[in-house]
Design a protein around this motif. Structure first.
Motif, mmCIF file in Angstrom:
data_model
loop_
_atom_site.group_PDB
_atom_site.id
_atom_site.type_symbol
_atom_site.label_atom_id
_atom_site.label_comp_id
_atom_site.label_asym_id
_atom_site.label_seq_id
_atom_site.Cartn_x
_atom_site.Cartn_y
_atom_site.Cartn_z
ATOM 1 N N ILE A 252 0.830 -1.201 0.000
ATOM 2 C CA ILE A 252 0.000 0.000 0.000
ATOM 3 C C ILE A 252 0.866 1.254 0.000
ATOM 4 C CG2 ILE A 252 -1.641 1.333 1.374
ATOM 5 C CD1 ILE A 252 -2.838 -1.346 2.271
ATOM 6 N N SER A 253 1.895 1.244 0.826
ATOM 7 C CA SER A 253 2.784 2.400 0.881
ATOM 8 C C SER A 253 3.480 2.633 -0.459
ATOM 9 C CB SER A 253 3.827 2.187 1.984
ATOM 10 O OG SER A 253 4.740 3.258 2.043
ATOM 11 N N ALA A 254 3.914 1.522 -1.098
ATOM 12 C CA ALA A 254 4.579 1.654 -2.401
ATOM 13 C C ALA A 254 3.612 2.165 -3.460
ATOM 14 C CB ALA A 254 5.162 0.305 -2.815
ATOM 15 N N ARG A 255 2.367 1.667 -3.427
ATOM 16 C CA ARG A 255 1.359 2.110 -4.398
ATOM 17 C C ARG A 255 1.066 3.603 -4.230
ATOM 18 N NH1 ARG A 255 0.781 -0.811 -8.891
ATOM 19 N NH2 ARG A 255 0.606 -3.035 -8.415
ATOM 20 N N VAL A 259 1.390 6.199 -7.305
ATOM 21 C CA VAL A 259 0.281 7.042 -7.765
ATOM 22 C C VAL A 259 0.649 8.516 -7.645
ATOM 23 C CG1 VAL A 259 -2.095 7.737 -7.263
ATOM 24 C CG2 VAL A 259 -1.477 5.312 -7.264
ATOM 25 N N GLU A 260 1.285 8.867 -6.549
ATOM 26 C CA GLU A 260 1.698 10.263 -6.363
ATOM 27 C C GLU A 260 2.650 10.697 -7.475
ATOM 28 O OE1 GLU A 260 4.109 12.989 -3.066
ATOM 29 O OE2 GLU A 260 3.423 10.974 -2.545
ATOM 30 N N SER A 264 1.882 13.390 -10.747
ATOM 31 C CA SER A 264 2.804 14.493 -11.012
ATOM 32 C C SER A 264 3.310 14.471 -12.451
ATOM 33 C CB SER A 264 3.983 14.409 -10.030
ATOM 34 O OG SER A 264 4.944 15.410 -10.312
ATOM 35 N N MET A 265 3.621 13.264 -12.953
ATOM 36 C CA MET A 265 4.124 13.146 -14.316
ATOM 37 C C MET A 265 3.031 13.480 -15.345
ATOM 38 S SD MET A 265 6.430 9.703 -13.889
ATOM 39 C CE MET A 265 6.962 9.678 -15.592
ATOM 40 N N VAL A 266 1.781 13.062 -15.105
ATOM 41 C CA VAL A 266 0.675 13.378 -16.015
ATOM 42 C C VAL A 266 0.438 14.879 -16.066
ATOM 43 C CG1 VAL A 266 -1.813 13.161 -16.373
ATOM 44 C CG2 VAL A 266 -0.441 11.133 -15.808
ATOM 45 N N ARG A 267 0.451 15.502 -14.872
ATOM 46 C CA ARG A 267 0.257 16.950 -14.832
ATOM 47 C C ARG A 267 1.366 17.660 -15.606
ATOM 48 N NH1 ARG A 267 0.624 17.574 -9.802
ATOM 49 N NH2 ARG A 267 -1.583 17.405 -9.306
ATOM 50 N N MET A 268 2.588 17.192 -15.435
ATOM 51 C CA MET A 268 3.717 17.809 -16.141
ATOM 52 C C MET A 268 3.574 17.627 -17.653
ATOM 53 S SD MET A 268 7.780 17.025 -15.665
ATOM 54 C CE MET A 268 7.577 15.347 -16.257
ATOM 55 N N ALA A 269 3.125 16.443 -18.088
ATOM 56 C CA ALA A 269 2.965 16.182 -19.514
ATOM 57 C C ALA A 269 1.908 17.098 -20.124
ATOM 58 C CB ALA A 269 2.603 14.724 -19.733
ATOM 59 N N LEU A 270 0.773 17.258 -19.442
ATOM 60 C CA LEU A 270 -0.287 18.116 -19.952
ATOM 61 C C LEU A 270 0.165 19.576 -20.005
ATOM 62 C CD1 LEU A 270 -3.391 16.565 -18.141
ATOM 63 C CD2 LEU A 270 -2.792 16.370 -20.566
ATOM 64 N N ASP A 271 0.873 20.008 -18.954
ATOM 65 C CA ASP A 271 1.360 21.386 -18.940
ATOM 66 C C ASP A 271 2.352 21.635 -20.064
ATOM 67 O OD1 ASP A 271 -0.222 21.894 -16.776
ATOM 68 O OD2 ASP A 271 1.382 21.665 -15.275
ATOM 69 N N LEU A 293 -2.057 7.278 -19.568
ATOM 70 C CA LEU A 293 -0.784 7.502 -18.867
ATOM 71 C C LEU A 293 -0.806 6.873 -17.469
ATOM 72 C CD1 LEU A 293 0.097 11.196 -19.810
ATOM 73 C CD2 LEU A 293 1.334 9.126 -20.478
ATOM 74 N N MET A 294 -1.931 6.983 -16.775
ATOM 75 C CA MET A 294 -2.017 6.405 -15.430
ATOM 76 C C MET A 294 -1.906 4.887 -15.474
ATOM 77 S SD MET A 294 -2.189 8.781 -13.170
ATOM 78 C CE MET A 294 -2.769 7.894 -11.750
#
Length: 313
Positions: A252-255, A259-260, A264-271, A293-294
């Motif tokens: 759970i901690s690794a997941r 996800v975090e 962040s990577m999806v937001r960066m790609a869209l920006d 992407l997710m």
């Protein structure tokens, strides 16, 4: 608790000087017997007495190494503790009981206890201890009977006496360890927020254990210099279940981290796409891109790409 130990103040002298006096007494006595025995003089009693003294005086010779001590008794009365190292002669009517003041290790067997939350755990400790107060160690606890195997009258070697002290410490250390283990939870999953645990406590837990041990050993004249937990694990009957729980918590901690990072990577790609004007995407296309992407970033296995050769519109 106030100590009753004090330094021996009785008759004691350098052993080599006493040995010289002993040899001189033997020589004079033999000479007296030869002189007075030939003329049958009544003075022959003196050299005979000298020979008898020469046979008795060696009882008073004592030898002490560094960090050893002798508890001196005069017909059962405590007369002090003799700690001067070297070769000495003391009153031959004194009885001495030698003990060691050196530090010793003790590594008791692991024991099963219940932690604060009731979980059965296996816990072990290692101790460094020494004899601090000879009077308490010899007369406040029944170490002499333990060392002599229950007879209480047989001569006891230093090693047997120290094993008796070690046995006393082992019993008290088990009791102290059970008490300390019952004060704390095994790990953070069972404890309240910011509460000290056995796994994470480290030095703090060891300090509490040391304090509890010395509280119990005050009456015995024994002192624990260092105490630390050297083994800690769930009891075998629940170890498998607890291992699965720990593995689930780790997954759970690794997941959460994955996800975090993916967000962040999806937001960066869209920006980046929007800032550099690479392509204009409507909300539906953005949603599809975010979904793809997710899936790629959060999947356990490598994604299989699908090449779209048609138009985006």
């Amino acid at each position: 608790m106030e100590t009753k130990e004090f330094e021996f103040k009785g008759l004691a002298m350098n052993g080599f000087i006493a040995l010289f006096v002993e040899l001189a007494l033997i020589a004079v006595s033999v000479w007296g017997i030869a002189v007075f025995g030939s003329n049958e003089s009544s003075m022959i009693i003196l050299p005979i007495v000298g020979i008898l003294l020469a046979c008795i005086l060696p009882i008073g010779f004592r030898k002490l190494e560094p960090n050893e001590a002798m508890v001196m008794l005069f017909f059962g009365n405590y007369r002090g503790t003799f700690t001067k190292t070297g070769f000495h002669w003391v009153n031959f009517l004194m009885t001495s009981k030698k003990v060691s003041l050196r530090a010793r290790n003790l590594n008791p067997d692991n024991i099963k206890v219940n932690d604060k939350t009731g979980n059965p755990i296996m816990i072990g400790q290692i101790l460094v201890w020494r004899l601090k107060d000879t009077y308490k160690a010899m007369f406040e606890i029944d170490s002499q009977t333990m060392a002599s195997g229950g007879s209480g009258t047989a001569p006891v070697a230093v090693s047997s006496r120290m094993r008796a002290f070690e046995s006393f410490i082992q019993v008290q250390s088990d009791a102290a360890l059970r008490e300390v283990a019952g004060m704390y939870a095994y790990d953070e999953n069972e404890a309240e927020k910011d509460e000290l645990t056995l796994r994470a406590g480290g030095k703090e837990i060891n300090d509490v254990l040391l304090s509890k041990l010395n509280e119990r050993l005050t009456m015995s004249g024994l002192e624990v210099l260092e105490a630390r937990i050297n083994y800690l694990a769930y009891s075998p009957e629940i170890a498998a279940v607890m291992l699965r729980r720990q593995q689930a918590a780790a997954i759970i901690s690794a997941r959460e981290k994955i996800v975090e990072g993916a967000v962040s990577m999806v937001r960066m790609a869209l920006d980046k796409l929007k800032t550099e004007g690479v392509v204009e995407l409507d909300e539906e296309r953005k949603a599809a891109m975010v979904s793809n992407l997710m899936v790629v970033l959060c999947a356990d296995e490598s994604a299989q790409p699908v090449v779209n050769t048609g138009s985006l519109y």
